[in-house]
Design an enzyme around this catalytic site. Structure first.
Site, PDB file in Angstrom:
ATOM      1  N   CYS A 141      37.943  35.742  52.352  1.00 47.20           N
ATOM      2  CA  CYS A 141      38.853  36.869  52.587  1.00 47.20           C
ATOM      3  C   CYS A 141      40.296  36.476  52.287  1.00 47.20           C
ATOM      4  O   CYS A 141      40.961  35.841  53.110  1.00 47.20           O
ATOM      5  CB  CYS A 141      38.721  37.369  54.024  1.00 47.20           C
ATOM      6  SG  CYS A 141      39.787  38.781  54.367  1.00 47.20           S
ATOM      7  N   CYS A 144      42.895  37.971  54.660  1.00 44.81           N
ATOM      8  CA  CYS A 144      42.949  37.327  55.980  1.00 44.81           C
ATOM      9  C   CYS A 144      43.641  35.964  55.894  1.00 44.81           C
ATOM     10  O   CYS A 144      44.435  35.604  56.752  1.00 44.81           O
ATOM     11  CB  CYS A 144      41.548  37.072  56.542  1.00 44.81           C
ATOM     12  SG  CYS A 144      40.360  38.370  56.260  1.00 44.81           S
ATOM     13  N   ASP A 145      43.304  35.184  54.889  1.00 44.42           N
ATOM     14  CA  ASP A 145      43.676  33.764  54.895  1.00 44.42           C
ATOM     15  C   ASP A 145      44.684  33.358  53.821  1.00 44.42           C
ATOM     16  O   ASP A 145      45.166  32.224  53.830  1.00 44.42           O
ATOM     17  CB  ASP A 145      42.410  32.905  54.737  1.00 44.42           C
ATOM     18  CG  ASP A 145      41.436  33.115  55.902  1.00 44.42           C
ATOM     19  OD1 ASP A 145      41.923  33.374  57.020  1.00 44.42           O
ATOM     20  OD2 ASP A 145      40.223  33.040  55.695  1.00 44.42           O
TER      21      ASP A 145
END
Ligand code: NDP
Length: 322
Positions: A141, A144-145
């Site tokens: 992701c 997200c990261d």
């Protein structure tokens, strides 16, 4: 011993942000929701470290902590959270009909409404080195990261819309992005391909696959192979993003609920309604575009409101167990 089957007003299947948000709303509406958590209580967020983009957490929160807090909030209003896997469903076609559900291949229950929040599972390449470094620089992701790799060199695997979108997203944050596409062309839409081509710090390597992720504790590099020539090459990176698709967790609903050709549940219009009355779908199981905790939570809320309105219109559910 009584063989009377338990009757539930609102059954929630799945325990990610969509499921817990649905639970909070359903419990507060006095629908006495029962949630079955599935095999991975807490869902995909429990495999993430820091969540920095969920509103209300100015310092960020780690995924597992957030899921425990969501569970506590759902339980505070009376949600019954049960560990268990729904293994079979027989969904009614009738308005006010009762949906029959089997848990762990043994327990049978009946539900007046069902909220499906079973999510989707990110696909990985399946290399041992990739599995070893999940959480140590390997992520599925970018949104997200990606931030953790600010100013660094990263690689992304995949040639679909997700990979193209995430590659350009990463290029805004990172120093350099190498995109590895296993064919000689991308599957992504032409518009997305143009965006990729017009991003200066984004290099696409076609006919290229990951041979091994290098590093012991954290990602230190990548050995890639050209699948036409067999030639291998090492790239120095600190983050590897896998964007080769997701599999929605919908196997038990096949043949009963309308799905698109990749298995995502189809919901009607601006609602979470499925083709079965009283059955609602929320979160990643019906969303292949946004796939964020906050969007999942939003549709979880919608599903509980849709279920509440549905129950209000159904005078008295049929008594299959009478
Ligand atoms: P896709 O299935 O469309 O693409 C997956 C990509 O990963 C393909 O390029 C595929 O290669 C590659 N791939 C699969 N397995 C491997 C592997 N083992 N090794 C290397 N590469 C691999 O998935 P997406 O997640 O990109 O998209 C899913 C759906 O969501 C699509 O319909 C897409 O259009 C849609 N979507 C739309 C968006 C938008 O409109 N903004 C944004 C994101 C997704 P190959 O082509 O060789 O099979």
């Amino acid at each position: 011993m009584s063989d009377k089957v338990e009757r539930i007003k609102c059954l929630i299947i799945g325990s990610g942000p969509a499921g817990y948000t649905a639970a909070i709303y359903a419990a507060r509406a006095d629908m006495k929701p029962v949630m079955y958590t599935g095999m991975e209580p807490g869902g995909q967020l429990t495999t993430t470290t820091e969540v920095d983009n969920f509103p209300g957490y100015p310092e960020g929160v780690d995924g597992p902590t957030m899921m425990v807090q969501l569970q506590q909030q759902a339980e505070r209003f009376g949600t019954e959270v049960r560990i268990g896997m729904v293994t079979k469903v027989n969904l009614s076609d009738k308005v006010g009909g009762i949906h029959e559900v089997e848990v762990d291949n043994t327990t049978k229950i009946e539900a007046e409404t069902v909220i499906i929040a079973t999510g989707a599972t990110a696909k990985y390449l399946g290399l041992p080195s990739e599995q070893k470094l999940r959480g140590g620089g390997v992520s599925a992701c970018a949104v997200c990261d990606g931030f953790f790799y600010k100013g660094q060199d990263v690689a992304i695997v995949g040639g679909g819309d997700t990979a193209a979108e995430e590659a350009t997203y990463l290029a805004n944050i990172c120093n350099k992005v190498t995109m590895l596409v296993r064919k000689g062309e991308m599957r992504a839409s032409k518009a997305m391909q143009h965006r990729v081509e017009n991003t200066p710090n984004l290099e696409v390597k076609y006919f290229t696959e990951v041979d091994e992720v290098l590093g012991e504790q954290v990602v230190e590099g990548l050995r890639v192979v050209n699948n036409q020539t067999g030639e291998k090459e090492e790239i120095a990176i600190t983050g590897l993003f896998i964007a080769i698709g997701h599999k929605p967790n919908t196997d038990i609903f096949k043949g009963q609920l309308d799905m698109d050709d990749t298995g995502y549940i189809i919901t009607h219009g601006k609602s979470t309604k499925t083709n079965k009355p009283g059955v609602f779908a929320s979160g990643d199981v019906q969303d292949k575009e946004y796939r964020q905790a906050i969007t999942a939570a939003g549709t979880g809320c919608m599903a509980a409101l849709d279920a509440e309105r549905y129950l209000a219109t159904v005078e008295s559910p049929e008594e299959v167990n009478a």
